[in-house]
Design a protein around this motif. Structure first.
Motif, PDB file in Angstrom:
ATOM      1  N   MET A  75      72.681  38.542 -25.778  1.00  0.00           N
ATOM      2  CA  MET A  75      72.476  39.601 -26.700  1.00  0.00           C
ATOM      3  C   MET A  75      72.872  41.142 -26.190  1.00  0.00           C
ATOM      4  SD  MET A  75      70.623  37.683 -28.617  1.00  0.00           S
ATOM      5  CE  MET A  75      69.686  36.202 -28.443  1.00  0.00           C
ATOM      6  N   ALA A  76      72.834  41.444 -24.891  1.00  0.00           N
ATOM      7  CA  ALA A  76      73.169  42.668 -24.557  1.00  0.00           C
ATOM      8  C   ALA A  76      74.665  42.555 -24.498  1.00  0.00           C
ATOM      9  CB  ALA A  76      72.604  42.772 -22.953  1.00  0.00           C
ATOM     10  N   ASP A  77      75.430  41.770 -24.351  1.00  0.00           N
ATOM     11  CA  ASP A  77      76.859  41.664 -24.250  1.00  0.00           C
ATOM     12  C   ASP A  77      77.367  41.927 -25.861  1.00  0.00           C
ATOM     13  OD1 ASP A  77      76.900  41.429 -21.612  1.00  0.00           O
ATOM     14  OD2 ASP A  77      77.630  39.206 -21.720  1.00  0.00           O
ATOM     15  N   HIS A  78      76.532  41.494 -26.564  1.00  0.00           N
ATOM     16  CA  HIS A  78      77.154  41.647 -28.016  1.00  0.00           C
ATOM     17  C   HIS A  78      76.595  42.439 -29.085  1.00  0.00           C
ATOM     18  CE1 HIS A  78      78.472  37.450 -26.173  1.00  0.00           C
ATOM     19  NE2 HIS A  78      79.626  37.931 -27.056  1.00  0.00           N
ATOM     20  N   THR A  79      75.443  43.008 -28.784  1.00  0.00           N
ATOM     21  CA  THR A  79      74.690  43.710 -29.861  1.00  0.00           C
ATOM     22  C   THR A  79      75.444  45.312 -29.939  1.00  0.00           C
ATOM     23  OG1 THR A  79      72.769  45.021 -30.531  1.00  0.00           O
ATOM     24  CG2 THR A  79      73.359  44.842 -27.884  1.00  0.00           C
ATOM     25  N   GLU A  80      75.645  45.819 -31.329  1.00  0.00           N
ATOM     26  CA  GLU A  80      76.273  47.230 -31.363  1.00  0.00           C
ATOM     27  C   GLU A  80      75.204  48.126 -31.533  1.00  0.00           C
ATOM     28  OE1 GLU A  80      79.535  47.879 -31.418  1.00  0.00           O
ATOM     29  OE2 GLU A  80      79.864  45.473 -30.880  1.00  0.00           O
ATOM     30  N   ILE A  81      73.852  47.717 -31.303  1.00  0.00           N
ATOM     31  CA  ILE A  81      72.687  48.784 -31.400  1.00  0.00           C
ATOM     32  C   ILE A  81      72.676  49.263 -29.901  1.00  0.00           C
ATOM     33  CG2 ILE A  81      70.358  49.185 -31.703  1.00  0.00           C
ATOM     34  CD1 ILE A  81      70.711  47.137 -33.906  1.00  0.00           C
ATOM     35  N   THR A  82      72.631  50.504 -29.677  1.00  0.00           N
ATOM     36  CA  THR A  82      72.553  51.173 -28.384  1.00  0.00           C
ATOM     37  C   THR A  82      71.070  51.205 -27.949  1.00  0.00           C
ATOM     38  OG1 THR A  82      72.278  53.335 -29.446  1.00  0.00           O
ATOM     39  CG2 THR A  82      74.605  52.820 -28.631  1.00  0.00           C
ATOM     40  N   ASP A  83      70.923  51.285 -26.658  1.00  0.00           N
ATOM     41  CA  ASP A  83      69.637  51.489 -25.920  1.00  0.00           C
ATOM     42  C   ASP A  83      69.642  52.550 -25.016  1.00  0.00           C
ATOM     43  OD1 ASP A  83      71.039  50.094 -24.054  1.00  0.00           O
ATOM     44  OD2 ASP A  83      69.503  48.360 -23.776  1.00  0.00           O
ATOM     45  N   GLU A  84      68.385  52.889 -24.521  1.00  0.00           N
ATOM     46  CA  GLU A  84      68.122  53.687 -23.447  1.00  0.00           C
ATOM     47  C   GLU A  84      66.919  53.235 -23.016  1.00  0.00           C
ATOM     48  OE1 GLU A  84      66.187  57.686 -24.844  1.00  0.00           O
ATOM     49  OE2 GLU A  84      68.139  57.367 -26.259  1.00  0.00           O
ATOM     50  N   PRO A  85      66.802  53.720 -21.416  1.00  0.00           N
ATOM     51  CA  PRO A  85      65.145  53.339 -20.951  1.00  0.00           C
ATOM     52  C   PRO A  85      64.378  54.145 -21.698  1.00  0.00           C
ATOM     53  CG  PRO A  85      67.053  54.089 -18.920  1.00  0.00           C
ATOM     54  CD  PRO A  85      67.736  54.245 -20.520  1.00  0.00           C
ATOM     55  N   GLY A  86      63.097  53.630 -21.706  1.00  0.00           N
ATOM     56  CA  GLY A  86      61.867  54.243 -22.220  1.00  0.00           C
ATOM     57  C   GLY A  86      61.440  55.589 -21.448  1.00  0.00           C
ATOM     58  N   ASN A  87      61.127  56.443 -22.148  1.00  0.00           N
ATOM     59  CA  ASN A  87      60.695  57.671 -21.802  1.00  0.00           C
ATOM     60  C   ASN A  87      59.789  58.306 -22.732  1.00  0.00           C
ATOM     61  OD1 ASN A  87      62.228  59.700 -23.351  1.00  0.00           O
ATOM     62  ND2 ASN A  87      64.059  58.823 -22.252  1.00  0.00           N
TER      63      ASN A  87
END
Length: 155
Positions: A75-87
């Motif tokens: 999932m992480a290798d193929h997703t195009e939706i970005t993420d960021e650590p929660g804050n």
């Protein structure tokens, strides 16, 4: 290979819907402020909807003799939706704007799926893509309305 492009879009959706579920979870977990009591349970509905879409998309891919991504790494290798650590640094409006951005991406991907499944003659998958695109556009409209904006579906 039969329905090759359609299966490619379906598997992209597996990765992206999985990531979208986490983005919604993060919004759910890291929200504070005005509107919390309304928006917090609404995120449960958003998560349920995305997870239902994920299940339908994955099962359709299997029906077409495809193999959906099934590990967090895939999932992480193929997703195009970005993420960021929660804050706690984002306002609820900023978090909702992130959801709108990601829902727009999904609507565009569903549109691509509509086109390729049409080209490949896969009416059943095209029907799924059409329904989920409409549902995604409705989510965009609802969030945009909460933010005091027009839907801007074609934005």
């Amino acid at each position: 290979m039969k329905y090759a492009k359609t299966k490619e879009v379906l598997n992209q959706l597996v990765a992206d819907l999985s990531q979208m579920s986490m983005v919604i979870h993060q919004t759910h977990w890291y929200m504070r402020g005005e509107g919390f009591l309304t928006l917090h349970p609404m995120m449960d509905d958003f998560m349920d909807d995305v997870n239902d879409q994920l299940d339908v998309v994955s099962e359709r891919l299997i029906t077409l003799d495809g193999a959906p991504y099934s590990t967090l790494q895939e999932m992480a290798d193929h997703t195009e939706i970005t993420d960021e650590p929660g804050n706690w640094d984002h306002s609820m409006q900023e978090r909702l704007a992130i959801l709108v951005k990601d829902y727009r991406y999904l609507a565009d991907l569903y549109q691509k799926g509509i086109e390729v499944s049409g080209e490949e003659g896969d009416d059943a998958t095209q029907d799924i893509f059409i329904g989920f695109k409409a549902a995604t556009e409705k989510r965009i409209w609802m969030i945009q309305a909460h933010l005091g904006k027009a839907p801007e579906i074609d934005a």
